[in-house]
Design a protein around this motif. Structure first.
Motif: not given
Length: 338
Positions: A43-45, A55-56, A100-105, A262-264
């Motif tokens: 998932v890209a929010p 990133l996704a 899963l999902f991509v995340t950052s600040p 940061w990207r995770g």
């Protein structure tokens, strides 16, 4: 022990629906290792075209091409409310190891301002993959040719100098431009920040002449910068970025401010240790791929891999740092959504 505990769950489900014989136990091998039994949602929010979407799609494409995962990935966009729509979706699927999902600040910043109900602690950290930096840009035909000129606009007419960002007020892009405003001697509380649902929408607004300046991740802007459609004025890195060698940093221009993105990857809460281990191993292999290194260099991403436990500690520490930043630039914390 995990396999013996899983069997009754399958057995009970089988009384209800015959096809439930393919449930969790079937995903656990004799040695206790877990693997997915169906396609994995990434998932890209946010909407397409921004940093989360990039990133996704980049990470899942490379994983699929390398054949590293047991099942294919599907990218799902869940835009809205600065990421809160996507996070609520993931929170509603607690315990689901196929999402899963991509995340950052913004995962940390948005809840601090009361614009999201779900805290980062509700999810399972999988891995931090890379670091990116913010770039401050104007349209290619803008009369503003340097960040010093933009700084003067921020000081002299902050309310009429519109700055676009791809995250909600109080979130990543807003903090990046508010921090820069503070560094140049402007009042960040007077900033005319225009929020969009993702960096792609923010850049579209910039190209359309609806705003004067934009702030976005370097990876999102590289193609537009190379094409000449937008002009990069400065980057928030501590030193010049390899993918944008001609773009000065804020610090070398005399403005004491840096900001890294940061990207995770995270998962819903309540995953088992075996499920976390599967994905942690998967993404540790991803960052070693030559194709990942090539794409990272192209997008301006810097390797900063952390496994699940270290990523969790990093999130706790960064959450405390961001709380201080919000106070410093005068952005309200836990201000509610009114």
């Amino acid at each position: 022990m995990r396999k013996r505990l899983a069997f009754p769950v399958c057995a009970v489900a089988a009384f209800a629906v015959f096809t439930a014989t393919a449930c969790t136990e079937a995903e656990v091998s004799e040695d206790g290792a877990w693997s997915p039994s169906q396609p994995i949602e990434m998932v890209a929010p946010a909407a397409t075209g921004g940093g989360w979407d990039t990133l996704a799609r980049t990470s899942t494409r490379l994983l699929d091409e390398a054949g590293l995962a047991d099942k294919q990935f599907r990218v799902i966009n869940k835009p809205g409310a600065g990421g809160a729509i996507g996070w609520a979706y993931m929170a509603a699927h607690s315990g689901d190891p196929h999402k899963l999902f991509v995340t950052s600040p913004p995962m940390l910043l948005v809840p601090m301002t009361g614009q999201a109900q779900n805290e980062y602690t509700e999810y399972t950290p999988i891995a931090r993959l890379a670091t990116d930096y913010m770039v401050y840009v104007v349209p290619g035909d803008s009369p503003i040719t340097s960040f010093d000129e933009a700084a003067e606009q921020l000081r002299s007419r902050p309310q009429s100098f519109a700055v676009a960002g791809g995250s909600s007020p109080g979130s990543m892009d807003h903090v990046a431009v508010a921090g820069a405003s503070l560094a140049v001697g402007a009042d960040p509380t007077e900033l005319n920040y225009v929020a969009f649902n993702g960096g792609g929408e923010a850049m579209t607004a910039l190209l359309g002449g609806h705003v004067d300046m934009g702030v976005t991740g370097g990876g999102e802007a590289t193609g537009l910068i190379d094409s000449g459609k937008i002009r990069a004025l400065a980057v928030s890195a501590p030193e010049r970025v390899e993918s944008m060698p001609d773009v000065p940093t804020l610090t070398e221009l005399g403005y004491d401010f840096t900001f890294d993105i940061w990207r995770g990857v995270m998962a819903p809460g309540d995953l088992t240790a075996a499920q976390v281990e599967y994905y942690e191993n998967l993404f540790s292999q991803l960052v070693e791929l030559e194709s990942w290194k090539v794409e990272s260099a192209r997008l301006g991403w810097v390797d900063s891999y952390l496994g699940s436990a270290d990523f969790a500690q990093f999130l706790d520490e960064t959450n405390d740092e961001f709380a201080e930043i919000l106070d410093e630039v005068g952005l309200a914390r836990n201000a509610g959504t009114s």
